[in-house]
Write an enzyme that holds these catalytic residues in place. Structure first.
Site, PDB file in Angstrom:
ATOM      1  N   HIS A  53       0.837  -1.208   0.000  1.00  0.00           N
ATOM      2  CA  HIS A  53       0.000   0.000   0.000  1.00  0.00           C
ATOM      3  C   HIS A  53       0.871   1.257   0.000  1.00  0.00           C
ATOM      4  O   HIS A  53       0.611   2.196  -0.764  1.00  0.00           O
ATOM      5  CB  HIS A  53      -0.915  -0.011   1.226  1.00  0.00           C
ATOM      6  CG  HIS A  53      -1.708   1.240   1.406  1.00  0.00           C
ATOM      7  ND1 HIS A  53      -2.973   1.418   0.860  1.00  0.00           N
ATOM      8  CD2 HIS A  53      -1.423   2.400   2.058  1.00  0.00           C
ATOM      9  CE1 HIS A  53      -3.415   2.619   1.164  1.00  0.00           C
ATOM     10  NE2 HIS A  53      -2.505   3.234   1.898  1.00  0.00           N
ATOM     11  N   GLU A  54       1.900   1.280   0.846  1.00  0.00           N
ATOM     12  CA  GLU A  54       2.756   2.467   0.920  1.00  0.00           C
ATOM     13  C   GLU A  54       3.568   2.638  -0.360  1.00  0.00           C
ATOM     14  O   GLU A  54       3.736   3.759  -0.855  1.00  0.00           O
ATOM     15  CB  GLU A  54       3.677   2.369   2.136  1.00  0.00           C
ATOM     16  CG  GLU A  54       2.955   2.312   3.475  1.00  0.00           C
ATOM     17  CD  GLU A  54       1.987   3.457   3.682  1.00  0.00           C
ATOM     18  OE1 GLU A  54       2.246   4.561   3.176  1.00  0.00           O
ATOM     19  OE2 GLU A  54       0.961   3.262   4.356  1.00  0.00           O
ATOM     20  N   HIS A  57       1.566   4.320  -3.124  1.00  0.00           N
ATOM     21  CA  HIS A  57       1.433   5.780  -3.085  1.00  0.00           C
ATOM     22  C   HIS A  57       2.496   6.451  -3.954  1.00  0.00           C
ATOM     23  O   HIS A  57       2.205   7.427  -4.670  1.00  0.00           O
ATOM     24  CB  HIS A  57       1.555   6.288  -1.649  1.00  0.00           C
ATOM     25  CG  HIS A  57       0.290   6.194  -0.859  1.00  0.00           C
ATOM     26  ND1 HIS A  57      -0.896   6.754  -1.283  1.00  0.00           N
ATOM     27  CD2 HIS A  57       0.024   5.618   0.346  1.00  0.00           C
ATOM     28  CE1 HIS A  57      -1.842   6.530  -0.397  1.00  0.00           C
ATOM     29  NE2 HIS A  57      -1.323   5.827   0.602  1.00  0.00           N
ATOM     30  N   GLU A 111      -6.134   6.850  -1.407  1.00  0.00           N
ATOM     31  CA  GLU A 111      -5.981   5.696  -0.526  1.00  0.00           C
ATOM     32  C   GLU A 111      -6.586   4.443  -1.158  1.00  0.00           C
ATOM     33  O   GLU A 111      -6.012   3.347  -1.062  1.00  0.00           O
ATOM     34  CB  GLU A 111      -6.637   5.978   0.831  1.00  0.00           C
ATOM     35  CG  GLU A 111      -5.954   7.054   1.658  1.00  0.00           C
ATOM     36  CD  GLU A 111      -4.521   6.686   2.024  1.00  0.00           C
ATOM     37  OE1 GLU A 111      -4.222   5.480   2.164  1.00  0.00           O
ATOM     38  OE2 GLU A 111      -3.702   7.616   2.163  1.00  0.00           O
TER      39      GLU A 111
END
Length: 215
Positions: A53-54, A57, A111
């Protein structure tokens, strides 16, 4: 708007902060994980969901987009002050309203995009993408026990219910990648990778025991 980014181009730092469950990424591909997240991430697949997920980004250039949006809103507020209301009253109303109506929805959209890209990155690295749903379910279970929570429209993140529902839509594709059916035509690719990973963990555990015996 994604760019090619190798997992090896990231640095990973664990910060001891057991009271705070969070992770974030900085420009330059520096990922920080606070130890409070390990309440929810209990194995490698869970951690891979968080790291994916990070990483997503930065793959999707969310930091640059957020900076551009912030600068644009500040410019509009300045122009409003100079041309209409030199007292700054309108600007003090405009910025919070713009954040709720524009900034926060964009943040929630970013997100969600990071969730979608993140499970695909984890799957390509041979981590079970279904772990992302387990992590959010654990977070939701703890949140459900709280007496109060921030409404979704005032939050930078989608609600856990929303994220879990979205994952249900995206996971079939990620699972196909994980199983090798939809990733460079390599069926069962991850089976061998995970067997190698298990052997590496076993070897590391034996080496740790041997090292302790020497002491």
């Amino acid at each position: 708007n994604t760019k090619k980014t190798s997992p090896s181009s990231f640095t990973y730092t664990v910060v001891r902060s057991d009271d705070e469950a969070n992770a974030f990424v900085l420009p330059g591909n520096h990922i920080f994980v606070l130890t409070g997240l390990f309440r929810y991430a209990r194995n490698e697949d869970d951690l891979a969901a968080i790291l994916g997920h990070e990483m997503a980004h930065n793959v999707a250039r969310h930091i640059g987009e957020k900076l551009s949006d912030t600068l644009l809103l500040q410019l509009l507020a300045t122009l409003l002050c100079l041309s209409v209301d030199s007292s700054g009253t309108l600007s003090s109303i405009f910025l919070p309203a713009a954040n709720v109506l524009y900034g926060l929805p964009n943040s929630r959209e970013a997100e969600s995009e990071a969730d979608r890209i993140g499970i695909e990155l984890a799957a390509r690295a041979c981590y079970d993408p279904r772990a992302a749903k387990r992590v959010f379910l654990a977070m939701k279970q703890e949140e459900d026990g709280l007496s109060s929570r921030i409404p979704e429209y005032l939050s930078t993140h989608p609600s856990h219910d929303c994220r879990i529902s979205q994952l249900d839509d995206w996971l079939p594709q990620a699972i196909r990648t994980y199983k090798g059916d939809d990733y460079f035509g390599a069926p069962h690719r991850c089976q061998q990778v995970r067997e190698d990973m298990a052997q590496a963990r076993q070897a590391a555990a034996i080496a740790s025991i041997d090292e302790k015996k020497k002491k």
